[in-house]
Design a protein around this motif. Structure first.
Motif, short mmCIF file in Angstrom:
data_model
loop_
_atom_site.label_atom_id
_atom_site.label_comp_id
_atom_site.label_asym_id
_atom_site.label_seq_id
_atom_site.Cartn_x
_atom_site.Cartn_y
_atom_site.Cartn_z
N PRO A 149 104.72 -21.67 -51.66
CA PRO A 149 105.28 -22.94 -52.15
C PRO A 149 104.85 -23.23 -53.58
O PRO A 149 103.68 -23.10 -53.93
CB PRO A 149 104.69 -23.96 -51.17
CG PRO A 149 104.49 -23.18 -49.90
CD PRO A 149 104.05 -21.82 -50.36
N GLY A 150 105.83 -23.57 -54.40
CA GLY A 150 105.53 -23.86 -55.80
C GLY A 150 105.65 -22.66 -56.72
O GLY A 150 105.66 -22.81 -57.94
N ALA A 151 105.74 -21.45 -56.15
CA ALA A 151 105.83 -20.24 -56.96
C ALA A 151 107.30 -19.86 -57.17
O ALA A 151 108.19 -20.30 -56.42
CB ALA A 151 105.10 -19.09 -56.28
N THR A 152 107.56 -19.05 -58.19
CA THR A 152 108.90 -18.52 -58.43
C THR A 152 108.78 -17.06 -58.85
O THR A 152 107.74 -16.63 -59.35
CB THR A 152 109.66 -19.30 -59.52
OG1 THR A 152 108.90 -19.26 -60.74
CG2 THR A 152 109.88 -20.75 -59.11
N ALA A 153 109.86 -16.32 -58.66
CA ALA A 153 109.89 -14.91 -59.07
C ALA A 153 111.30 -14.57 -59.52
O ALA A 153 112.28 -15.12 -59.01
CB ALA A 153 109.47 -14.01 -57.91
N VAL A 154 111.40 -13.65 -60.49
CA VAL A 154 112.70 -13.20 -60.98
C VAL A 154 112.79 -11.69 -60.83
O VAL A 154 111.89 -10.96 -61.29
CB VAL A 154 112.92 -13.59 -62.45
CG1 VAL A 154 114.24 -13.02 -62.96
CG2 VAL A 154 112.92 -15.11 -62.61
N LEU A 155 113.85 -11.23 -60.17
CA LEU A 155 114.11 -9.81 -60.01
C LEU A 155 115.16 -9.39 -61.02
O LEU A 155 116.20 -10.05 -61.15
CB LEU A 155 114.61 -9.50 -58.60
CG LEU A 155 113.59 -9.37 -57.46
CD1 LEU A 155 112.83 -10.69 -57.27
CD2 LEU A 155 114.30 -8.99 -56.16
N SER A 156 114.90 -8.31 -61.74
CA SER A 156 115.85 -7.75 -62.67
C SER A 156 116.63 -6.64 -61.97
O SER A 156 116.04 -5.67 -61.48
CB SER A 156 115.13 -7.20 -63.90
OG SER A 156 116.04 -6.50 -64.74
N VAL A 157 117.95 -6.80 -61.91
CA VAL A 157 118.82 -5.81 -61.27
C VAL A 157 119.75 -5.29 -62.36
O VAL A 157 120.80 -5.87 -62.64
CB VAL A 157 119.61 -6.44 -60.11
CG1 VAL A 157 120.40 -5.37 -59.37
CG2 VAL A 157 118.69 -7.18 -59.16
N GLU A 158 119.33 -4.20 -63.04
CA GLU A 158 119.96 -3.74 -64.26
C GLU A 158 119.99 -4.90 -65.24
O GLU A 158 118.96 -5.45 -65.61
CB GLU A 158 121.36 -3.17 -63.96
CG GLU A 158 121.30 -1.82 -63.26
CD GLU A 158 122.64 -1.12 -63.19
OE1 GLU A 158 123.67 -1.81 -63.01
OE2 GLU A 158 122.66 0.12 -63.30
N LYS A 159 121.17 -5.38 -65.66
CA LYS A 159 121.24 -6.51 -66.60
C LYS A 159 121.41 -7.84 -65.87
O LYS A 159 121.55 -8.88 -66.51
CB LYS A 159 122.39 -6.30 -67.59
CG LYS A 159 122.20 -5.08 -68.50
CD LYS A 159 123.35 -4.93 -69.47
CE LYS A 159 123.14 -3.72 -70.37
NZ LYS A 159 124.26 -3.56 -71.34
N ASP A 160 121.41 -7.79 -64.55
CA ASP A 160 121.58 -9.00 -63.75
C ASP A 160 120.23 -9.50 -63.25
O ASP A 160 119.21 -8.84 -63.42
CB ASP A 160 122.51 -8.71 -62.57
CG ASP A 160 123.91 -8.28 -63.03
OD1 ASP A 160 124.33 -8.78 -64.08
OD2 ASP A 160 124.53 -7.46 -62.34
N MET A 161 120.25 -10.69 -62.63
CA MET A 161 118.99 -11.23 -62.14
C MET A 161 119.18 -12.01 -60.85
O MET A 161 120.25 -12.53 -60.56
CB MET A 161 118.34 -12.13 -63.20
CG MET A 161 119.19 -13.29 -63.68
SD MET A 161 119.19 -14.76 -62.63
CE MET A 161 117.52 -15.31 -62.85
#
Length: 364
Positions: free
Chosen positions: A77-89
């Motif tokens: 809770p309170g955390a975030t994450a970003v996944l890079s999928v080639e040029k997408d996210m």
């Protein structure tokens, strides 16, 4: 004799090196350091504590981790994450949990167990949830999976034939559609929409968000002005001492600590005659949607503040907890016993060491 001892020492060193190398290989295989994942999706941004379970091993994720099939990613809770999928996210909000089904960036797919995901793609990714499977292609959308309900908010392009501006909701087998309601957007969604608007034009514009936030501010101001007596004070909530004591912090709570330690910057609050520091704290927490937990203490005939913003007593060491001060003075009695008269400056601060000494209160 010396020759035998030297040989034994060399053998011992060789064994140690082999053990270290084996350990490195095991860790590297689990974390994806060695080959085979150059074209796989990666985790590129982390805020707060994000955990990964891989091959039965769980640990806190690090940025630039290459993903593998079967990886289970959980944002506390309170955390975030970003996944890079080639040029997408694909961005994950606090409390989100996904399982990677196909890690290859060109054919990425994952199962969303719970939480919010923001998709921003020019290519194509596939997400499954609650026995549904949806392809996102050249689109931006927000997916929310909570209990027995799921919601898809389409913000650009079309998803499942739903155009931008459409909200599709499922409860069990029942499906309904409607229009985007800006007031329903939380901070995670607003932040992701603003970021996506820098590269594409979404259905919800920055100008619309600005106006919505002005309305929210006005509504909050109305909540903080209940009386007509002209009495007011200011109140702020800080946990900045935690920033210097992260080694003592419960790792599950890291996502709740703002980067600057400010949970609530000073705001003005109106009150009526007879109201207390406790009354004002409750009102401002309700207005700003800040979690608060308290209990009645008969011995002191007052309420005790156990936690604010999910940060509780002992979360950052055996001497940690919440204290309050009024006009730079730390009262030696409960907050519901301090009656306000007007013009006060109230500050709630989280102490980690010295029973208040680190926030200027001395030991209490």
């Amino acid at each position: 004799m010396n020759r035998k001892r030297r040989a034994a020492n060399l053998i011992m060193v060789a064994v140690i090196v082999l053990i270290a190398a084996a350990g490195l290989i095991v860790v590297g295989c689990v974390r994806g350091w060695f080959g085979g994942g150059a074209e796989n999706a990666k985790l590129v941004q982390i805020r707060g504590v994000v955990n990964l379970e891989r091959s039965g091993v769980a640990y806190s994720l690090e940025e630039e981790t290459t993903l593998r099939k079967g990886d289970k990613i959980t944002c506390t809770p309170g955390a975030t994450a970003v996944l890079s999928v080639e040029k997408d996210m694909l961005a994950l909000g606090g409390g989100a949990e996904i399982v990677v089904l196909q890690p290859e960036a060109a054919n990425f797919s994952a199962r969303v167990e719970t939480g919010e995901c923001f998709v921003n793609v020019r290519g194509k990714i596939r997400l499954s949830f609650a026995e549904k499977e949806i392809d996102f292609e050249d689109a931006a959308a927000l997916l929310s999976v909570r209990g027995g309900a799921q919601t898809l908010t389409v913000l650009d392009g079309a998803v499942e034939q739903a155009p931008a501006g459409t909200v599709v909701s499922w409860v069990g087998r029942d499906q309904t559609t409607g229009q985007v309601n800006l007031q329903a957007l939380n901070d995670f969604a607003i932040g992701q929409i603003r970021a996506a608007n820098k590269g594409r034009k979404l259905y919800v514009t920055d100008e619309a968000l600005d106006e919505m936030e002005r309305q929210r501010t006005a509504a909050i101001a109305s909540q903080l002005a209940p009386g007509g007596e002209g009495l007011s004070c200011t109140i702020a909530i800080y946990c900045d001492t935690i920033l210097e004591n992260r080694d003592q912090l419960d790792t599950a709570k890291a996502g709740y600590v703002p980067e600057d330690g400010v949970i609530l910057a000073p705001v003005a609050v109106e009150f009526q005659t007879g109201e207390t520091v406790f009354d004002v704290l409750k009102r401002v927490c309700e207005a700003y949607d800040i979690d608060i937990e308290y209990s009645w203490t008969p011995l002191y005939d007052s309420y005790y503040i156990e936690g604010i913003h999910q940060l509780y007593e002992f979360d950052c060491g055996p001497q940690s907890g919440w204290m309050y001060k009024v006009n730079e003075w730390f009262p030696n009695y409960g907050c519901s016993e301090y009656t306000l008269t007007g013009g006060e400056s109230i500050v709630w601060c989280y102490t980690c060491n010295g029973l208040g000494a680190d926030v200027g209160g001395g030991a209490y």
